[in-house]
Design an enzyme around this catalytic site. Structure first.
Site, short mmCIF file in Angstrom:
data_model
loop_
_atom_site.label_atom_id
_atom_site.label_comp_id
_atom_site.label_asym_id
_atom_site.label_seq_id
_atom_site.Cartn_x
_atom_site.Cartn_y
_atom_site.Cartn_z
N CYS A 1 43.09 -24.08 3.43
CA CYS A 1 42.56 -23.87 2.08
C CYS A 1 41.29 -24.68 1.81
O CYS A 1 40.39 -24.19 1.14
CB CYS A 1 43.64 -24.15 1.04
SG CYS A 1 45.03 -23.00 1.21
N LYS B 1 46.11 -20.09 -7.42
CA LYS B 1 45.61 -19.14 -6.43
C LYS B 1 46.76 -18.64 -5.56
O LYS B 1 47.80 -19.29 -5.47
CB LYS B 1 44.51 -19.77 -5.57
CG LYS B 1 44.97 -20.89 -4.66
CD LYS B 1 43.80 -21.38 -3.83
CE LYS B 1 44.20 -22.50 -2.90
NZ LYS B 1 45.23 -22.17 -1.92
N ASP C 1 45.57 -27.98 -3.75
CA ASP C 1 46.95 -27.83 -3.26
C ASP C 1 47.66 -29.14 -2.94
O ASP C 1 48.41 -29.22 -1.96
CB ASP C 1 46.98 -26.93 -2.02
CG ASP C 1 46.45 -25.53 -2.28
OD1 ASP C 1 46.26 -25.18 -3.45
OD2 ASP C 1 46.22 -24.81 -1.30
#
Length: 181
Positions: free
Chosen positions: A117, A84, A9
Site C-alpha cells: 500500500c 480504501k 493502514d
C-alpha cells in the site's frame, strides 16, 4: 512546498493479526514521532484505513479488531480519515481532491506495508503530479514466501526503498524529515 503526512493502514492486523510487521525495528514509534511532529508544525495528517470487500479474506474485515486503527494512531489528531479497499490510497477515495483543495503538492508516506500500500500510493501520487517523500523508518514490512519465491522483510524493505529513490520518491528517515518541517 505544502505537504501532508499520509499514515497508511496502521491497523491492529499488523500487530495482533495475521500480518505482523517485523522490519524495521521501531517502525511504529517512528510513525508516531512523524505524526506528533506534523501536528506540532501544522502539517495536515491523513490517516488511511484499509478494509477488504471480499468476506472470504481472513483479514481487514470492517468492524473486526484487526481492522481497527492502532490505538496510538487513533488517538492522535488528523485532518482526514480515508477508507480504501485497494492498495492505492487514491483509488476510489477522495484523497486527491482533498489534497488539491488544500493546495498540497507533496505527500509524505508512512505506514504499512512498504511493498504494497505504501509503494502503490507513492506511485499513484507521482503519476498525479505530487512530490513524494517516503519515510524509510516509518514504513514497515514482513517476510514473504509464495509461489514466486521467498524474501526476507529486510530485503523487501531495502528493495522497495531503492526502487522508490530511483525515480519516484525521496527516501529519508523521520529525523531528517522532521528537520525540514
Amino acid at each position: 512546498m505544502s505537504r501532508a503526512l499520509l499514515v497508511i493502514d496502521v491497523q491492529n492486523e499488523y500487530f495482533t493479526g495475521a500480518l505482523p510487521i517485523t522490519y524495521p525495528a521501531g517502525h511504529l514509534e517512528q510513525i508516531l514521532v512523524a505524526m506528533d511532529a506534523a501536528a506540532a508544525k501544522k502539517v495536515p495528517v491523513v490517516v488511511v484505513q484499509h478494509h477488504m470487500t471480499d468476506p472470504d479474506k481472513p483479514f481487514f474485515q470492517k468492524g473486526t479488531p484487526g481492522w481497527e486503527l492502532h490505538d496510538e494512531v487513533a488517538k492522535r489528531p488528523r485532518e482526514l480519515l480515508i477508507e480504501k479497499t485497494l492498495p492505492g490510497s487514491f483509488t476510489g477515495t477522495e484523497l486527491e481532491d482533498w489534497l488539491r483543495e488544500q493546495s498540497i503538492d507533496t505527500v509524505t508516506i508512512a505506514g504499512y506495508m512498504t511493498h504494497m500500500c505504501c509503494d502503490t500510493t507513492a506511485r499513484q501520487a507521482v503519476h498525479r503530479g505530487f512530490t513524494v517523500e517516503f519515510l524509510s523508518d516509518a514504513t514497515g514490512t514482513l517476510s514473504l514466501s509464495n509461489s514466486a519465491g521467498e524474501v526476507t522483510a529486510e530485503e523487501l524493505q531495502r528493495s522497495i526503498l531503492c526502487a522508490q529513490q530511483m525515480m519516484l520518491s525521496e527516501v529519508l528517515d523521520v529525523a531528517t524529515w522532521n528537520g525540514r518541517l
